[in-house]
Design an enzyme around this catalytic site. Structure first.
Site, PDB file in Angstrom:
ATOM      1  N   PHE A  92      47.070  16.973  12.465  1.00  0.00           N
ATOM      2  CA  PHE A  92      46.237  17.512  13.535  1.00  0.00           C
ATOM      3  C   PHE A  92      46.042  16.492  14.643  1.00  0.00           C
ATOM      4  O   PHE A  92      45.843  15.297  14.378  1.00  0.00           O
ATOM      5  CB  PHE A  92      44.838  17.862  12.993  1.00  0.00           C
ATOM      6  CG  PHE A  92      44.824  18.932  11.963  1.00  0.00           C
ATOM      7  CD1 PHE A  92      44.668  20.266  12.319  1.00  0.00           C
ATOM      8  CD2 PHE A  92      44.967  18.619  10.615  1.00  0.00           C
ATOM      9  CE1 PHE A  92      44.653  21.262  11.353  1.00  0.00           C
ATOM     10  CE2 PHE A  92      44.949  19.605   9.649  1.00  0.00           C
ATOM     11  CZ  PHE A  92      44.795  20.929  10.018  1.00  0.00           C
ATOM     12  N   ASP A  93      46.039  16.984  15.875  1.00  0.00           N
ATOM     13  CA  ASP A  93      45.523  16.215  16.988  1.00  0.00           C
ATOM     14  C   ASP A  93      44.017  16.122  16.770  1.00  0.00           C
ATOM     15  O   ASP A  93      43.450  16.913  16.010  1.00  0.00           O
ATOM     16  CB  ASP A  93      45.857  16.934  18.305  1.00  0.00           C
ATOM     17  CG  ASP A  93      45.310  16.226  19.514  1.00  0.00           C
ATOM     18  OD1 ASP A  93      45.428  14.989  19.597  1.00  0.00           O
ATOM     19  OD2 ASP A  93      44.757  16.907  20.396  1.00  0.00           O
ATOM     20  N   LEU A  94      43.352  15.197  17.417  1.00  0.00           N
ATOM     21  CA  LEU A  94      41.919  15.017  17.204  1.00  0.00           C
ATOM     22  C   LEU A  94      41.088  15.692  18.297  1.00  0.00           C
ATOM     23  O   LEU A  94      40.441  16.706  18.052  1.00  0.00           O
ATOM     24  CB  LEU A  94      41.603  13.519  17.127  1.00  0.00           C
ATOM     25  CG  LEU A  94      40.165  13.111  16.863  1.00  0.00           C
ATOM     26  CD1 LEU A  94      39.619  13.727  15.586  1.00  0.00           C
ATOM     27  CD2 LEU A  94      40.065  11.591  16.799  1.00  0.00           C
TER      28      LEU A  94
ATOM     29  N   VAL B  68      49.266  20.529  14.452  1.00  0.00           N
ATOM     30  CA  VAL B  68      48.369  21.400  15.201  1.00  0.00           C
ATOM     31  C   VAL B  68      47.764  20.600  16.342  1.00  0.00           C
ATOM     32  O   VAL B  68      47.120  19.576  16.097  1.00  0.00           O
ATOM     33  CB  VAL B  68      47.246  21.959  14.291  1.00  0.00           C
ATOM     34  CG1 VAL B  68      46.337  22.889  15.077  1.00  0.00           C
ATOM     35  CG2 VAL B  68      47.843  22.661  13.079  1.00  0.00           C
TER      36      VAL B  68
END
Length: 182
Positions: A12-14, A166
């Site tokens: 995941f991106d943050l 994501v």
């Protein structure tokens, strides 16, 4: 062919993906640009280059900006806003714990600096969910280059064909495609 049953790893991106830092970033970059240019910036203008690394975003928005002056100011203001504006996206905690409990290996791949990424994850109570966190300092090249995603996969000993990334912007999509993940 990759099916959802072969997916084992979720990266995941943050910012803007698993943690709502949107208001922190918008306020901080707006304040930084206003200080450096002497004028106010609209949200629309700021969103035109959303999701890029800070220095790239600042240069796109104002090509003659003094980065040596602007970036320290940005980081100071970001830390001040971060303390009271960072929040969870509704339902994200349940999703992340549900994915982990279902056996998926979870990681974060972000363009944030190490300390800022860890502070953000700690503030919302997500740090224990992720086996790996790849940050700006970990790679010489950054999204949309696949290097950060590939490093996360390497650290997890995971296959690209069994992973999904994501994110919330076009650079995330480009990086995922270049890394061979969905």
């Amino acid at each position: 062919m990759t099916t959802t049953s072969t997916i084992r790893t979720l990266l995941f991106d943050l910012d803007g993906t698993i943690v709502d830092t949107n208001e922190v970033i918008l306020r901080t970059i707006g304040e930084t640009l206003a200080r450096e240019t002497g004028r106010r910036w609209t949200r629309e203008a700021l969103l035109a280059h959303w999701g890029m690394r800070l220095r790239d975003q600042l240069l796109r928005l104002h090509p003659t900006i003094d980065l040596e002056r602007a970036i320290p100011f940005y980081r100071q203001r970001y830390a001040e806003h971060h303390a009271h504006l960072v929040c969870e996206f509704p339902g994200m905690r349940e999703v992340l714990y549900g994915l982990r409990d279902a056996g998926y290996r979870l990681g974060v791949v972000t363009s944030k600096k190490r300390q800022s990424a860890h502070d953000t994850l700690a503030q919302v109570g997500y740090r224990d969910l992720f086996e790996v966190v790849v940050v700006e300092e970990d790679t010489a090249r950054h999204k949309p280059d696949p290097a950060p995603i590939l490093l996360a996969l390497e650290r997890l000993a995971a296959e690209a064909s069994q992973a999904i990334y994501v994110g919330d912007n076009p650079d995330d999509v480009r990086a995922a495609r270049a890394a061979g993940v969905r």
